[in-house]
Scaffold this motif. Structure first.
Motif, PDB file in Angstrom:
ATOM      1  N   GLN A 271     -18.471   9.079  23.828  1.00 33.03           N
ATOM      2  CA  GLN A 271     -17.037   8.877  23.797  1.00 33.03           C
ATOM      3  C   GLN A 271     -16.683   7.462  23.407  1.00 33.03           C
ATOM      4  O   GLN A 271     -17.071   6.509  24.074  1.00 33.03           O
ATOM      5  CB  GLN A 271     -16.459   9.201  25.166  1.00 33.03           C
TER       6      GLN A 271
ATOM      7  N   THR B 130     -17.929  12.327  20.087  1.00 36.00           N
ATOM      8  CA  THR B 130     -18.912  12.936  19.197  1.00 36.00           C
ATOM      9  C   THR B 130     -19.982  13.666  20.000  1.00 36.00           C
ATOM     10  O   THR B 130     -20.416  13.190  21.039  1.00 36.00           O
ATOM     11  CB  THR B 130     -19.586  11.865  18.327  1.00 36.00           C
TER      12      THR B 130
ATOM     13  N   ALA C 189     -12.265   9.029  20.250  1.00 37.37           N
ATOM     14  CA  ALA C 189     -13.130   9.769  19.332  1.00 37.37           C
ATOM     15  C   ALA C 189     -14.383  10.178  20.088  1.00 37.37           C
ATOM     16  O   ALA C 189     -15.138   9.335  20.560  1.00 37.37           O
ATOM     17  CB  ALA C 189     -13.489   8.907  18.133  1.00 37.37           C
TER      18      ALA C 189
ATOM     19  N   ARG D  25     -17.675  15.354  15.494  1.00 41.44           N
ATOM     20  CA  ARG D  25     -16.598  15.093  16.442  1.00 41.44           C
ATOM     21  C   ARG D  25     -15.969  16.408  16.870  1.00 41.44           C
ATOM     22  O   ARG D  25     -16.091  17.428  16.194  1.00 41.44           O
ATOM     23  CB  ARG D  25     -15.556  14.189  15.802  1.00 41.44           C
TER      24      ARG D  25
END
Lengths: 123, 123
Positions: A69, A78, A76, A36
DNA sequence: CGGCATCCTATTAGATACTG
DNA sequence: CAGTATCTAATAGGATGCCG
């Protein structure tokens, strides 16, 4: 300002890798797996938010990393390496080997070589 | 300003290659063989005297190129790749291959990827 | 949390001119 | 010819603050 005589096919790749922090980012993603944003940022100490986003966007455009996303709150996001990103890992490793070899030959001993735009230097 | 977490052994190499024009110079020396300063300069169009000297000095310090000065009048200075320089050529070629592959996959299509300090662009 | 937008400064590298 | 020295313009990139 400067020119580009068509020669040097690898320039495009270099231009890609050359960006500050770029290798660190790829390295981390390759080594630690998808991460992340925040984690990534902490894994590349000293990088600014701005830079990290910019580099990631750039790598994305190049199809080297993917971005996922999660529309949660808080969000969050990644990032991870695409297959193409792994191609690069190969090149990096090749360089790593040479670096290793050179190191035992004492190349990087003294002060740094005063490369150019290299944000990865002294504290 | 930024830090260097010891990771990324290849960083030193990259920092070396990263410098503007550096690859071009190595490329020319590798492709055309040893060259005199002036010829080199003309072979890397757009580079300034200052830059060329600086880069050459740097590559010298890294043991990548050698320098031979003939104390004639006018002086004649020749630069060439050391064995170590040829190591680099390998890396460059590796990158070149990937670049080639990617190119056929249409990666570098649009505008440039907006890398970073890359003086080897348009024009 | 992720990441723009803004501001601001340090660095960099091009142009120019001069020397051994 | 092969540099060095200087002066300057452009810019990269850090810091900060706000927003979805």
């Amino acid at each position: 300002m400067p020119r580009t005589p068509p020669q040097c096919p690898m320039d495009s790749i270099l231009r890609l890798l050359m960006g500050p922090w770029t290798t660190h980012i790829i390295w981390v993603l390759s080594d630690q797996g998808p991460q992340r944003f925040g984690v990534l940022k902490r894994a590349v100490p000293g990088i600014s938010t701005r830079m990290l986003t910019e580099r990631l966007r750039m790598l994305q455009r190049a199809g080297v990393v993917w971005r996922e996303q999660a529309e949660t709150i808080p969000p969050a996001v990644t990032y991870g390496l695409t297959p193409r990103g792994n191609d690069l890992r190969g090149v990096l490793d090749a360089m790593g080997e040479i670096a290793e070899r050179w190191k035992t030959e004492g190349v990087f001993e003294g002060d740094d070589l005063g490369g150019a735009a290299s944000p990865n230097s002294r504290l």
